[in-house]
Design a protein around this motif. Structure first.
Motif, PDB file in Angstrom:
ATOM      1  N   ALA A 116       0.920  -1.047  -0.215  1.00 50.48           N
ATOM      2  CA  ALA A 116      -0.007  -0.048  -0.025  1.00 50.48           C
ATOM      3  C   ALA A 116       0.734   1.329  -0.024  1.00 50.48           C
ATOM      4  CB  ALA A 116      -0.853   0.006   1.136  1.00 50.48           C
ATOM      5  N   SER A 117       1.835   1.396   0.806  1.00 53.07           N
ATOM      6  CA  SER A 117       3.056   2.407   0.530  1.00 53.07           C
ATOM      7  C   SER A 117       3.354   2.700  -0.645  1.00 53.07           C
ATOM      8  CB  SER A 117       3.883   2.149   1.563  1.00 53.07           C
ATOM      9  OG  SER A 117       3.472   1.827   2.807  1.00 53.07           O
ATOM     10  N   PHE A 118       3.930   1.759  -1.343  1.00 48.43           N
ATOM     11  CA  PHE A 118       4.436   2.045  -2.760  1.00 48.43           C
ATOM     12  C   PHE A 118       3.238   2.472  -3.441  1.00 48.43           C
ATOM     13  CE2 PHE A 118       7.796  -0.295  -1.335  1.00 48.43           C
ATOM     14  CZ  PHE A 118       8.836  -0.128  -2.111  1.00 48.43           C
ATOM     15  N   SER A 119       1.917   1.675  -3.748  1.00 46.70           N
ATOM     16  CA  SER A 119       0.883   2.028  -4.565  1.00 46.70           C
ATOM     17  C   SER A 119       0.362   3.366  -4.294  1.00 46.70           C
ATOM     18  CB  SER A 119      -0.071   0.931  -4.609  1.00 46.70           C
ATOM     19  OG  SER A 119      -0.766   0.865  -3.119  1.00 46.70           O
ATOM     20  N   HIS A 172       1.577   6.056  -4.203  1.00 50.43           N
ATOM     21  CA  HIS A 172       2.419   7.051  -4.617  1.00 50.43           C
ATOM     22  C   HIS A 172       2.929   6.683  -6.010  1.00 50.43           C
ATOM     23  CE1 HIS A 172       2.395   9.605  -1.132  1.00 50.43           C
ATOM     24  NE2 HIS A 172       2.630   8.394  -0.458  1.00 50.43           N
ATOM     25  N   GLY A 173       2.182   5.531  -6.526  1.00 55.39           N
ATOM     26  CA  GLY A 173       2.384   5.066  -7.894  1.00 55.39           C
ATOM     27  C   GLY A 173       3.801   4.768  -7.968  1.00 55.39           C
ATOM     28  N   ARG A 216      14.454  10.659  -7.343  1.00 50.59           N
ATOM     29  CA  ARG A 216      13.118  11.125  -7.242  1.00 50.59           C
ATOM     30  C   ARG A 216      12.924  11.761  -5.707  1.00 50.59           C
ATOM     31  NH1 ARG A 216       7.445   8.131  -8.941  1.00 50.59           N
ATOM     32  NH2 ARG A 216       6.071   9.711  -7.797  1.00 50.59           N
ATOM     33  N   ASN A 217      12.442  12.815  -5.575  1.00 51.39           N
ATOM     34  CA  ASN A 217      12.365  13.285  -4.220  1.00 51.39           C
ATOM     35  C   ASN A 217      10.978  13.080  -3.761  1.00 51.39           C
ATOM     36  OD1 ASN A 217      13.000  14.825  -1.807  1.00 51.39           O
ATOM     37  ND2 ASN A 217      12.489  16.578  -2.578  1.00 51.39           N
ATOM     38  N   LEU A 218      10.826  12.468  -2.606  1.00 49.14           N
ATOM     39  CA  LEU A 218       9.745  11.904  -1.694  1.00 49.14           C
ATOM     40  C   LEU A 218       9.706  12.480  -0.314  1.00 49.14           C
ATOM     41  CD1 LEU A 218       9.429   8.083  -2.767  1.00 49.14           C
ATOM     42  CD2 LEU A 218       8.005   9.963  -3.888  1.00 49.14           C
ATOM     43  N   CYS A 219      10.596  13.415  -0.016  1.00 46.05           N
ATOM     44  CA  CYS A 219      10.600  13.876   1.213  1.00 46.05           C
ATOM     45  C   CYS A 219       9.552  15.076   1.336  1.00 46.05           C
ATOM     46  CB  CYS A 219      11.930  14.821   1.380  1.00 46.05           C
ATOM     47  SG  CYS A 219      13.561  14.000   1.473  1.00 46.05           S
ATOM     48  N   ILE A 223       7.995   1.848   2.560  1.00 42.96           N
ATOM     49  CA  ILE A 223       8.941   2.085   1.521  1.00 42.96           C
ATOM     50  C   ILE A 223      10.260   1.434   1.983  1.00 42.96           C
ATOM     51  CG2 ILE A 223       9.886   3.574   0.023  1.00 42.96           C
ATOM     52  CD1 ILE A 223       7.337   5.198   0.130  1.00 42.96           C
ATOM     53  N   LEU A 224      10.773   1.890   3.233  1.00 41.11           N
ATOM     54  CA  LEU A 224      12.156   1.344   3.642  1.00 41.11           C
ATOM     55  C   LEU A 224      12.040  -0.279   3.671  1.00 41.11           C
ATOM     56  CD1 LEU A 224      12.599   4.089   6.445  1.00 41.11           C
ATOM     57  CD2 LEU A 224      14.247   3.730   4.387  1.00 41.11           C
TER      58      LEU A 224
END
Length: 342
Positions: A170-173, A175-176, A241-244, A255-256
């Motif tokens: 779910a964490s990956f999906s 944010h696509g 890619r900046n996800l901060c 994600i980690l």
């Protein structure tokens, strides 16, 4: 102190890394008090980490008081609410006087902690810290599960976060993000200050190398880290890619957990990655891995041990930051190549 408690309140630290370091204490408390309800009073920004600790099976109660705020009337109201929950014992992990005030006002009988800021009366099950015997933060927290003066029971379990596979997906999906190939995650921030941050140009050079090998590179951190992430993206020519500031903390944990490996400053996310069992390379400059190392067999630490470090300053007092500037990207890549797989 009662031999077996029925309801326990933990007053949690205000830092993500310190909260992860407290996990072995929670394990010990669950062993000593198997039937107890364990609640935690915690700032909202660390609550997500606590939800991945199965030992915390009660409520996570919002601690709304920022560092330095007294707000005595508000503390009194919260204390009255906690008093109705019937706690037998509380474990106060921060060493400040204010952190011990609410448990005192709540009338919790056993208030456990280190004496700290002369907290006589506030803490009535008092431990005295022996820094040489307990050099690690995790050891100091776990000591509170023992009777004052008793030695720490060893071996000590390492911090561990339990993340269900569906949370990772779910964490990956959300944010696509594609899970394959697994990304290398950079954690370029450090809440304490710039003296703990590896230079953006070094992160950018490493990102370009990894991108050339076909490995996605994503940056994770808080909103405060977003400008640092933007600079890394710029210097890398878009190789990262900046996800901060884009993900929630819960999503960052997921994600980690799905990363190929992590390259990180000494930060809260470093401790999260280690507790997840994700391979990582940790970069230390002004701080010391002798006190807060990543506690994982899948971690590699780079620390140059210059004569001026650790200084524990927020900014380099000498103005050169050689302790981190002199860690070259190739050195980090060499260490990463020795990492075990998950």
């Amino acid at each position: 102190m009662r031999s077996v408690a029925r309801a326990i309140l933990i007053v949690a630290p205000s830092w993500i890394g310190d909260t992860v370091a407290a996990h072995p204490l929670f394990v010990r408390l669950r062993q000593h008090h198997p039937q107890a309800r364990i609640d935690v009073l915690a700032p909202p920004w660390v609550a997500a980490v606590l939800r991945f600790m199965p030992e915390i099976d009660g409520h996570i109660i919002d601690n709304p008081f920022a560092h330095g705020q007294l707000r005595l009337k508000d503390r009194w109201r919260l204390a009255r609410e906690l008093a109705r929950r019937g706690y037998d014992a509380t474990y106060v992990l921060p060493n400040s006087l204010k952190s011990a005030l609410i448990p005192l006002l709540a009338g919790i009988p056993d208030r456990v902690g280190f004496t700290g800021e002369s907290r006589y009366g506030f803490i009535n099950v008092r431990h005295t810290l022996d820094e040489k015997a307990l050099p690690l933060q995790v050891e100091r927290y776990a000591q509170l599960a023992e009777a004052p003066g008793a030695p720490l029971a060893r071996p000590l379990p390492k911090p561990h976060l339990t993340v269900p596979p569906e949370t990772v997906a779910a964490s990956f999906s959300a944010h696509g993000l594609a899970r394959e190939p697994a990304p290398v995650i950079f954690c370029p921030g450090a809440e304490y200050g710039p003296a703990k941050r590896w230079p953006e140009r070094h992160f950018a050079e490493l990102a370009r190398t990894l991108a050339a090998q076909g490995r996605p590179v994503w940056l994770l951190g808080s909103k405060k880290d977003a400008p640092v992430g933007d600079e890394i993206v710029r210097l890398s020519g878009g190789a990262a890619r900046n996800l901060c500031g884009v993900t929630s903390l819960s999503e960052a944990v997921g994600i980690l957990a799905g990363a190929h490996y992590v390259v990180t400053n000494d930060s809260g996310l470093m401790h999260v990655a280690a507790a997840l069992g994700t391979p990582l390379v940790a970069l230390f400059g002004s701080s010391s891995p002798l006190y807060t190392p990543p506690l994982s067999d899948k971690a590699r630490v780079i620390w140059l041990q210059l004569s001026c470090s650790p200084c524990f300053q927020r900014e380099c007092p000498l103005g050169h930051l050689n302790c981190l500037n002199q860690i070259e990207p190739n050195r980090v890549l060499e260490e990463a190549d020795t990492l075990p797989t998950k």
